[in-house]
Design a protein around this motif. Structure first.
Motif, PDB file in Angstrom:
ATOM      1  N   LEU A 197       0.834  -1.208   0.000  1.00 38.34           N
ATOM      2  CA  LEU A 197       0.000   0.000   0.000  1.00 38.34           C
ATOM      3  C   LEU A 197       0.869   1.259   0.000  1.00 38.34           C
ATOM      4  N   ARG A 198       1.881   1.260   0.854  1.00 38.17           N
ATOM      5  CA  ARG A 198       2.740   2.436   0.949  1.00 38.17           C
ATOM      6  C   ARG A 198       3.403   2.719  -0.410  1.00 38.17           C
ATOM      7  N   ASN A 199       3.932   1.659  -1.035  1.00 34.22           N
ATOM      8  CA  ASN A 199       4.578   1.858  -2.330  1.00 34.22           C
ATOM      9  C   ASN A 199       3.589   2.258  -3.410  1.00 34.22           C
ATOM     10  N   ALA A 200       2.367   1.763  -3.308  1.00 32.73           N
ATOM     11  CA  ALA A 200       1.339   2.173  -4.270  1.00 32.73           C
ATOM     12  C   ALA A 200       1.085   3.670  -4.110  1.00 32.73           C
ATOM     13  N   MET A 229      -0.514  -7.541  -9.883  1.00 30.57           N
ATOM     14  CA  MET A 229      -1.053  -8.876 -10.176  1.00 30.57           C
ATOM     15  C   MET A 229      -0.025  -9.722 -10.938  1.00 30.57           C
ATOM     16  N   ILE A 230       0.650  -9.096 -11.899  1.00 31.02           N
ATOM     17  CA  ILE A 230       1.696  -9.832 -12.636  1.00 31.02           C
ATOM     18  C   ILE A 230       2.787 -10.252 -11.653  1.00 31.02           C
ATOM     19  N   ALA A 231       3.175  -9.311 -10.809  1.00 32.19           N
ATOM     20  CA  ALA A 231       4.265  -9.571  -9.863  1.00 32.19           C
ATOM     21  C   ALA A 231       3.903 -10.718  -8.924  1.00 32.19           C
ATOM     22  N   VAL A 270      13.309 -13.676  -4.329  1.00 30.25           N
ATOM     23  CA  VAL A 270      12.156 -13.427  -5.199  1.00 30.25           C
ATOM     24  C   VAL A 270      12.166 -11.977  -5.680  1.00 30.25           C
ATOM     25  N   ALA A 271      12.520 -11.050  -4.801  1.00 28.41           N
ATOM     26  CA  ALA A 271      12.571  -9.638  -5.183  1.00 28.41           C
ATOM     27  C   ALA A 271      13.579  -9.426  -6.310  1.00 28.41           C
ATOM     28  N   MET A 272      14.714 -10.087  -6.198  1.00 29.17           N
ATOM     29  CA  MET A 272      15.753  -9.933  -7.214  1.00 29.17           C
ATOM     30  C   MET A 272      15.251 -10.424  -8.580  1.00 29.17           C
ATOM     31  N   LYS A 273      14.625 -11.583  -8.564  1.00 30.77           N
ATOM     32  CA  LYS A 273      14.094 -12.144  -9.819  1.00 30.77           C
ATOM     33  C   LYS A 273      13.006 -11.242 -10.402  1.00 30.77           C
ATOM     34  N   LEU A 274      12.193 -10.673  -9.522  1.00 36.02           N
ATOM     35  CA  LEU A 274      11.122  -9.788 -10.005  1.00 36.02           C
ATOM     36  C   LEU A 274      11.724  -8.560 -10.689  1.00 36.02           C
ATOM     37  N   ALA A 290       8.087  -1.977  -7.386  1.00 33.89           N
ATOM     38  CA  ALA A 290       7.548  -1.599  -6.071  1.00 33.89           C
ATOM     39  C   ALA A 290       7.156  -2.849  -5.291  1.00 33.89           C
ATOM     40  N   PHE A 291       6.621  -3.826  -6.014  1.00 39.49           N
ATOM     41  CA  PHE A 291       6.232  -5.093  -5.385  1.00 39.49           C
ATOM     42  C   PHE A 291       7.472  -5.779  -4.792  1.00 39.49           C
TER      43      PHE A 291
END
Ligand code: ADP
Ligand code: MG
Length: 553
Positions: free
Chosen positions: A110-113, A131-133, A422-426, A443-444
């Motif tokens: 939410l904060r990043n959104a 949703m993709i993320a 997972v963040a790195m791959k995203l 952001a996700f």
């Protein structure tokens, strides 16, 4: 857009006293509320997390670091806060553990959104990117997961220890005792169909009595019933019990109030009572004939019937809850009988011991030493109500983690390592997507890293420095399981340290967090009719189609 369509009609449609927030204002408020709620539970994350003390209006005290419990006990009013409470509850129901993580991730999404909205990215693009993320995050998490089976004693033990590790309920010894109980209970009720193992956690009864100490918590191979024997003349301890389960009242149906029985002489009265007594005696005779020596009755037992049962040396417990009867079926192998005429030896179940014992001043009936019971009881003790309650929550979490791992057969490494990976791959993948969604995917990724950041923070490490170090550790594939060792304040290999968690718990946390965030972001119109009666023309009916959730792509 909504302003133009609705502005002029507002006074006609909404009841007096209703308030309304539109568009950006609604989104900003909701994001702020969501983030604020998540921040409250953030400091409880992990083994170094702190407890919260919550005091209700009536003065009841709850001390916990369980995310779901904190949010529930806070009695939050704002609808967005309620959505986050739901996230925790869903997580609890689906997988039993990971509630704090789910809420913290939602708060950061939410904060990043909010930041993206500030940069002029439309909500629809943020939602799409999120949703993709999410989809991809689940794939990436699965990619780094490893297999686990019901026979991997060591790994199951590790999963249980990590789950209970974040609860402040005593020494390592105590935690070991509790996890051993949980593992035995889960294994006992697990059923196998082909290659699929399923675990119905409802078959593990948690019975709690304050008193004694946490170490007195025990596993009962059967069912513990919080009742006493119906009659003081009944046996208190029955070895090799033959158990009947009755959904029959051992009473004479009371006559309806408007049906009168005319009794005109003492003889008639006598005959009437004798008749009643005979009927009750006949009922007891049928039980005696079946050779049962213990009966659990879902309904009432008349005093006269109690007397006859006691005389025949049969122990009886009345008004047993339906859920307990169902567990007794699973534990003793008895069949539940709905008519005494049908009761036969074949319907009886077995328990090595049925015994009434006094626990903290109250009688309880222990049905134990059952043969391969498909329902068991964990009898939770604790010196205070608060500690017993927290033990219950800890055991619930451990059982959730264990059954998720066993049913799904997959685990990942903890300490923030999976989130970093997972963040790195995203981030790598986001560049292929491009456009505004790319920013949302990044952001996700940032939002997932709130977990290692919170763990670092709770351990007294610098969250940003730690994050930077972890990211660089993760660059080569060999670094994928590096996370935060909260006990030594260092970065370490979580697989080697045995900090492992079920994949299902992580995946569910990501899923519930994303879903809640998306549903909050979709709101561009908040109408509150608080303080008004739900008079005609109330809010939902007054909304034009597309008024709420009008931001879908
Ligand atoms: P939740 O309600 O989300 O389960 P917890 O307070 O149980 O919250 O904390 C879970 C988090 O703590 C997970 O990210 C897990 O990897 C981490 N964690 C648990 N034990 C350890 C440990 N010994 N070292 C590092 N991280 C740990
Ligand atoms: Mg946990």
């Amino acid at each position: 857009m909504a302003e133009n369509q609705l502005g002029g009609q507002q006074y006609m449609v909404l009841p007096e006293g209703a308030s309304r927030l539109l568009g950006k204002e609604a989104q900003r408020t909701n994001i702020a509320v969501g983030y604020a709620v998540a921040s409250i539970v953030k400091t409880t994350l992990g083994p170094k997390g702190m407890d919260k003390m919550l005091v209700s209006e009536l003065g009841d005290i709850v001390i916990t670091n369980d995310g779901a419990t904190i949010l529930e006990e806070m009695n939050v009013e704002h609808p967005v806060a309620k959505i986050l409470v739901e996230v925790a509850k869903t997580q609890d129901k689906e997988v039993g553990d990971g509630t704090t993580s789910a809420v913290i991730i939602a708060g950061d999404l939410l904060r990043n959104a909010g930041n993206l909205l500030d940069q002029g990215i439309p909500p629809a693009a943020i939602i799409k990117g999120y949703m993709i993320a999410r989809e991809k995050a689940l794939d990436f998490a699965k990619d780094v997961s490893n297999s686990i089976s019901v026979n991997d004693e060591d790994k199951l033990e590790r999963i249980a220890r990590i789950s209970i590790g974040s609860k402040n309920i005593g020494s390592d010894e105590t935690k070991k005792h509790l996890t051993e109980i949980a593992i035995s209970a889960i294994k006992q009720v697990a059923t196998k169909e082909g290659n699929k193992i399923s675990i119905d956690r409802d078959l593990i009864k948690l019975e709690k009595k304050e008193g004694g100490s946490i170490e007195d918590t025990e596993l009962i191979n059967g069912v513990l019933i919080d009742k006493e024997m119906a009659h003081s003349g009944m046996p208190k301890s029955i070895k090799n019990a033959s158990i009947a389960l009755l959904d029959v009242a051992l009473e004479i149906e009371k006559t309806e109030t408007d049906a009168k029985i005319e009794i005109t002489s003492p003889d008639q009265m006598q005959a009437f009572l004798q008749q009643e007594e005979k009927m009750l005696k006949d009922m007891v005779e049928k039980i005696i004939k079946s050779k049962a020596n213990v009966v659990f009755v879902q309904k009432g037992i008349d005093d006269v019937a109690q007397h006859f049962l006691a005389k025949a040396g049969i122990a009886a417990i009345r008004r047993v809850k339906k859920s307990d009867i169902e567990k007794l079926v699973k534990a003793t192998g008895a069949r539940m009988v709905t008519s005494l005429d049908d009761l036969s030896k074949d319907d009886l179940g077995f328990a090595g011991l049925v015994e009434e014992r006094k626990v903290s001043g109250e009688q309880m009936v222990f049905v134990e030493k059952c043969k391969d019971p498909k329902s068991v009881t964990i009898f939770i003790r604790g010196g205070t109500k608060q500690s017993a309650d927290e033990v219950e929550r800890a055991i619930t979490d451990v059982m959730g983690a264990l059954s998720s791992a066993i049913e799904d057969g997959k685990y990942v490494t903890g300490g923030g390592s999976t989130e970093i990976q997972v963040a790195m791959k995203l981030r790598e993948m986001a560049t292929d997507i491009g456009g505004r969604e790319q920013l949302a995917i990044q952001a996700f990724a940032d939002s997932l890293e709130v977990i290692p950041k919170a763990l670092a923070d709770s351990a007294g490490m610098d969250p940003i420095d730690t994050l930077v170090q972890l990211r660089s550790k993760h660059k080569p594939a060999s670094g994928k399981s590096f996370g935060i060792d909260v006990y030594t304040n260092q970065i370490a290999d979580m697989e080697k340290l045995g900090v492992i968690e079920p994949l299902k718990v992580k995946a569910q946390a990501i899923t519930s967090a994303t879903e809640a965030t998306v549903s909050i972001l979709r709101i561009d119109d908040m109408i509150s009719s608080k303080g008004t009666r739900p008079a005609g023309g109330g809010m939902p009916g007054g909304m034009p189609p597309g008024g709420m959730g009008g931001m879908e792509d």
